[in-house]
Design a protein around this motif. Structure first.
Motif, PDB file in Angstrom:
ATOM      1  N   PRO A  16       0.771  -1.170  -0.127  1.00  0.00           N
ATOM      2  CA  PRO A  16      -0.028   0.055  -0.025  1.00  0.00           C
ATOM      3  C   PRO A  16       0.887   1.182   0.190  1.00  0.00           C
ATOM      4  CG  PRO A  16       0.084  -1.096   2.212  1.00  0.00           C
ATOM      5  CD  PRO A  16       0.699  -2.082   1.312  1.00  0.00           C
ATOM      6  N   GLY A  17       0.361   2.576  -0.372  1.00  0.00           N
ATOM      7  CA  GLY A  17       1.069   3.581  -0.566  1.00  0.00           C
ATOM      8  C   GLY A  17       1.925   3.850  -1.740  1.00  0.00           C
ATOM      9  N   LEU A  18       2.016   2.685  -2.636  1.00  0.00           N
ATOM     10  CA  LEU A  18       2.930   3.171  -3.838  1.00  0.00           C
ATOM     11  C   LEU A  18       2.053   3.014  -5.251  1.00  0.00           C
ATOM     12  CD1 LEU A  18       5.836   0.527  -3.210  1.00  0.00           C
ATOM     13  CD2 LEU A  18       5.776   2.925  -2.715  1.00  0.00           C
ATOM     14  N   ARG A  19       2.486   4.009  -5.729  1.00  0.00           N
ATOM     15  CA  ARG A  19       1.686   4.408  -7.192  1.00  0.00           C
ATOM     16  C   ARG A  19       2.189   3.770  -8.070  1.00  0.00           C
ATOM     17  NH1 ARG A  19       1.103  10.662  -7.147  1.00  0.00           N
ATOM     18  NH2 ARG A  19       3.232  10.604  -6.459  1.00  0.00           N
ATOM     19  N   ARG A  20       1.472   3.412  -9.163  1.00  0.00           N
ATOM     20  CA  ARG A  20       1.913   2.577 -10.433  1.00  0.00           C
ATOM     21  C   ARG A  20       2.940   3.581 -11.038  1.00  0.00           C
ATOM     22  NH1 ARG A  20      -2.599   1.469 -12.120  1.00  0.00           N
ATOM     23  NH2 ARG A  20      -2.521  -0.402 -11.298  1.00  0.00           N
ATOM     24  N   PRO A  21       4.365   2.946 -11.397  1.00  0.00           N
ATOM     25  CA  PRO A  21       5.203   3.809 -12.016  1.00  0.00           C
ATOM     26  C   PRO A  21       4.721   4.208 -13.608  1.00  0.00           C
ATOM     27  CG  PRO A  21       5.852   1.630 -12.049  1.00  0.00           C
ATOM     28  CD  PRO A  21       4.763   1.669 -11.286  1.00  0.00           C
ATOM     29  N   LEU A  22       5.297   5.282 -14.153  1.00  0.00           N
ATOM     30  CA  LEU A  22       4.948   5.511 -15.309  1.00  0.00           C
ATOM     31  C   LEU A  22       5.510   4.820 -16.398  1.00  0.00           C
ATOM     32  CD1 LEU A  22       5.450   9.506 -15.004  1.00  0.00           C
ATOM     33  CD2 LEU A  22       3.330   8.345 -15.034  1.00  0.00           C
ATOM     34  N   SER A  23       4.704   4.978 -17.571  1.00  0.00           N
ATOM     35  CA  SER A  23       5.380   4.095 -18.872  1.00  0.00           C
ATOM     36  C   SER A  23       6.583   4.780 -19.336  1.00  0.00           C
ATOM     37  CB  SER A  23       4.411   3.895 -19.878  1.00  0.00           C
ATOM     38  OG  SER A  23       4.041   5.105 -20.326  1.00  0.00           O
ATOM     39  N   SER A  24       7.297   4.246 -20.377  1.00  0.00           N
ATOM     40  CA  SER A  24       8.526   5.119 -20.873  1.00  0.00           C
ATOM     41  C   SER A  24       7.973   6.360 -21.539  1.00  0.00           C
ATOM     42  CB  SER A  24       9.206   3.991 -21.785  1.00  0.00           C
ATOM     43  OG  SER A  24       8.467   3.502 -22.778  1.00  0.00           O
ATOM     44  N   ALA A  25       6.947   6.218 -22.256  1.00  0.00           N
ATOM     45  CA  ALA A  25       6.428   7.327 -23.146  1.00  0.00           C
ATOM     46  C   ALA A  25       5.864   8.472 -21.972  1.00  0.00           C
ATOM     47  CB  ALA A  25       5.174   7.075 -24.057  1.00  0.00           C
ATOM     48  N   GLN A  26       5.328   7.917 -20.853  1.00  0.00           N
ATOM     49  CA  GLN A  26       4.981   9.197 -19.689  1.00  0.00           C
ATOM     50  C   GLN A  26       6.037   9.691 -19.248  1.00  0.00           C
ATOM     51  OE1 GLN A  26       2.253   6.408 -17.655  1.00  0.00           O
ATOM     52  NE2 GLN A  26       0.617   7.862 -18.123  1.00  0.00           N
ATOM     53  N   THR A  27       6.944   8.903 -18.785  1.00  0.00           N
ATOM     54  CA  THR A  27       8.129   9.245 -18.340  1.00  0.00           C
ATOM     55  C   THR A  27       9.014  10.532 -19.080  1.00  0.00           C
ATOM     56  OG1 THR A  27       8.762   7.310 -17.291  1.00  0.00           O
ATOM     57  CG2 THR A  27      10.772   8.778 -17.535  1.00  0.00           C
ATOM     58  N   GLN A  28       9.035  10.251 -20.548  1.00  0.00           N
ATOM     59  CA  GLN A  28       9.706  11.520 -21.056  1.00  0.00           C
ATOM     60  C   GLN A  28       8.850  12.769 -21.244  1.00  0.00           C
ATOM     61  OE1 GLN A  28       9.847   9.857 -25.180  1.00  0.00           O
ATOM     62  NE2 GLN A  28      11.396   8.380 -24.521  1.00  0.00           N
ATOM     63  N   THR A  29       7.377  12.836 -20.846  1.00  0.00           N
ATOM     64  CA  THR A  29       6.717  13.890 -20.858  1.00  0.00           C
ATOM     65  C   THR A  29       6.433  14.470 -19.494  1.00  0.00           C
ATOM     66  OG1 THR A  29       4.502  12.677 -21.036  1.00  0.00           O
ATOM     67  CG2 THR A  29       5.656  13.564 -22.947  1.00  0.00           C
ATOM     68  N   ALA A  30       6.871  13.846 -18.256  1.00  0.00           N
ATOM     69  CA  ALA A  30       6.487  13.986 -16.989  1.00  0.00           C
ATOM     70  C   ALA A  30       6.994  15.255 -16.818  1.00  0.00           C
ATOM     71  CB  ALA A  30       7.245  12.946 -16.016  1.00  0.00           C
ATOM     72  N   THR A  31       6.353  16.246 -15.990  1.00  0.00           N
ATOM     73  CA  THR A  31       6.675  17.441 -15.775  1.00  0.00           C
ATOM     74  C   THR A  31       7.571  17.566 -14.220  1.00  0.00           C
ATOM     75  OG1 THR A  31       4.575  18.574 -16.744  1.00  0.00           O
ATOM     76  CG2 THR A  31       5.913  19.890 -15.203  1.00  0.00           C
ATOM     77  N   ARG A  32       8.769  18.236 -14.615  1.00  0.00           N
ATOM     78  CA  ARG A  32       9.735  18.524 -13.479  1.00  0.00           C
ATOM     79  C   ARG A  32       9.483  19.863 -13.236  1.00  0.00           C
ATOM     80  NH1 ARG A  32      15.433  16.302 -15.415  1.00  0.00           N
ATOM     81  NH2 ARG A  32      14.673  17.948 -17.108  1.00  0.00           N
ATOM     82  N   GLU A  33       9.621  20.026 -11.844  1.00  0.00           N
ATOM     83  CA  GLU A  33       9.119  21.349 -11.128  1.00  0.00           C
ATOM     84  C   GLU A  33      10.266  21.670 -10.090  1.00  0.00           C
ATOM     85  OE1 GLU A  33       5.162  20.831  -9.280  1.00  0.00           O
ATOM     86  OE2 GLU A  33       4.383  20.697 -11.299  1.00  0.00           O
TER      87      GLU A  33
END
Length: 260
Positions: free
Chosen positions: A35-52
């Motif tokens: 519990p408490g862990l979220r599903r990791p992003l796919s490779s395509a999502q990783t490339q578009t993930a917003t860093r802040e």
């Protein structure tokens, strides 16, 4: 004495960019739910993930008063009504002419008159209220009237104040400077870690404070009116402080292409 064998412990850790959706359970290969862990992003999502990058910025600005008001009073008590009026109007005309010659606009001058019977005499009072935007000119005019009219007029101490527009401008300036300071901080952080600062995603003013300037403690006993003009200006100076919170997008630096 035989004891029960302790159950085996399993630890699963993985560092990945996490999705922006709600917290979800992650199922490792053994089937146990962590519990408490979220599903990791796919490779395509990783490339578009917003860093802040999240930064705060503060700023404090001040503004001296932009207006001063001086009141000139004169009066006369005579047995004859005409004499009382003549005495006051002569001084009043001299004051208004002096103000006109010194370039004081008529909209900044207000004249009030009061005439009444007092026992066996007539009493007339006049008051000239002058608003100045140039404090040097104000001092010169007041000194001139004291010299020429002496004790026949009473000149009040100047009252310094701010117009509503100047206070609003001060608030805006404090916020803008705080945002600029936060942007510079974020820029330096990104440069330090080899990244490029992107566009702002959120700008929020968290706090705005205002206060008037205070004179030194050893002058507090002189508040009865003996303060100098500069001390009065300092006391009437308004300070404004703003604190902002900003979220910026962070972009990786583009690799330079090698040209053959």
């Amino acid at each position: 004495m035989s004891g029960q064998q302790a159950p085996q412990s399993r630890v699963f850790v993985e560092l990945v960019p996490w999705a922006d959706q709600g917290r979800e359970n992650y199922l490792p290969s053994g089937g146990e739910t962590l519990p408490g862990l979220r599903r990791p992003l796919s490779s395509a999502q990783t490339q578009t993930a917003t860093r802040e990058v999240h930064v705060s910025g503060t700023a404090e600005v001040s503004a001296t008063p932009d207006r001063a008001q001086v009141v000139v009073q004169m009066s006369s008590t005579k047995e004859a009504a005409a004499e009382a009026k003549k005495s006051v109007c002569r001084r009043l005309d001299y004051i208004t002419q002096t103000l006109e010659q010194q370039g004081v606009q008529s909209e900044n001058v207000t004249v009030t008159k009061d005439f009444q019977r007092v026992e066996n005499a007539y009493h007339m009072e006049a008051e000239v209220c002058i608003t100045f935007t140039e404090f040097g000119k104000m001092q010169n005019i007041c000194n001139f009237l004291v010299e020429k009219l002496d004790s026949s007029v009473v000149i009040s101490q100047p009252q310094f104040y701010h117009t509503a527009g100047s206070i609003e401008n001060l608030r805006r300036q404090a916020c803008v400077v705080a945002v600029e300071n936060a942007w510079r901080k974020a820029q330096e952080v990104c440069n330090l870690v080899g990244q490029t600062l992107g566009k702002p995603l959120l700008i929020k003013e968290e706090e705005m404070k205002e206060w008037e300037g205070q004179i030194d403690d050893h002058q507090s006993s002189r508040l009865s009116g003996s303060l100098t003009v500069q001390q009065k200006i300092k006391s009437a100076t308004i300070h404004a402080a703003s604190k902002v919170f900003i979220t910026f997008e962070v972009k990786g630096r583009e690799k330079k292409k090698n040209h053959i």
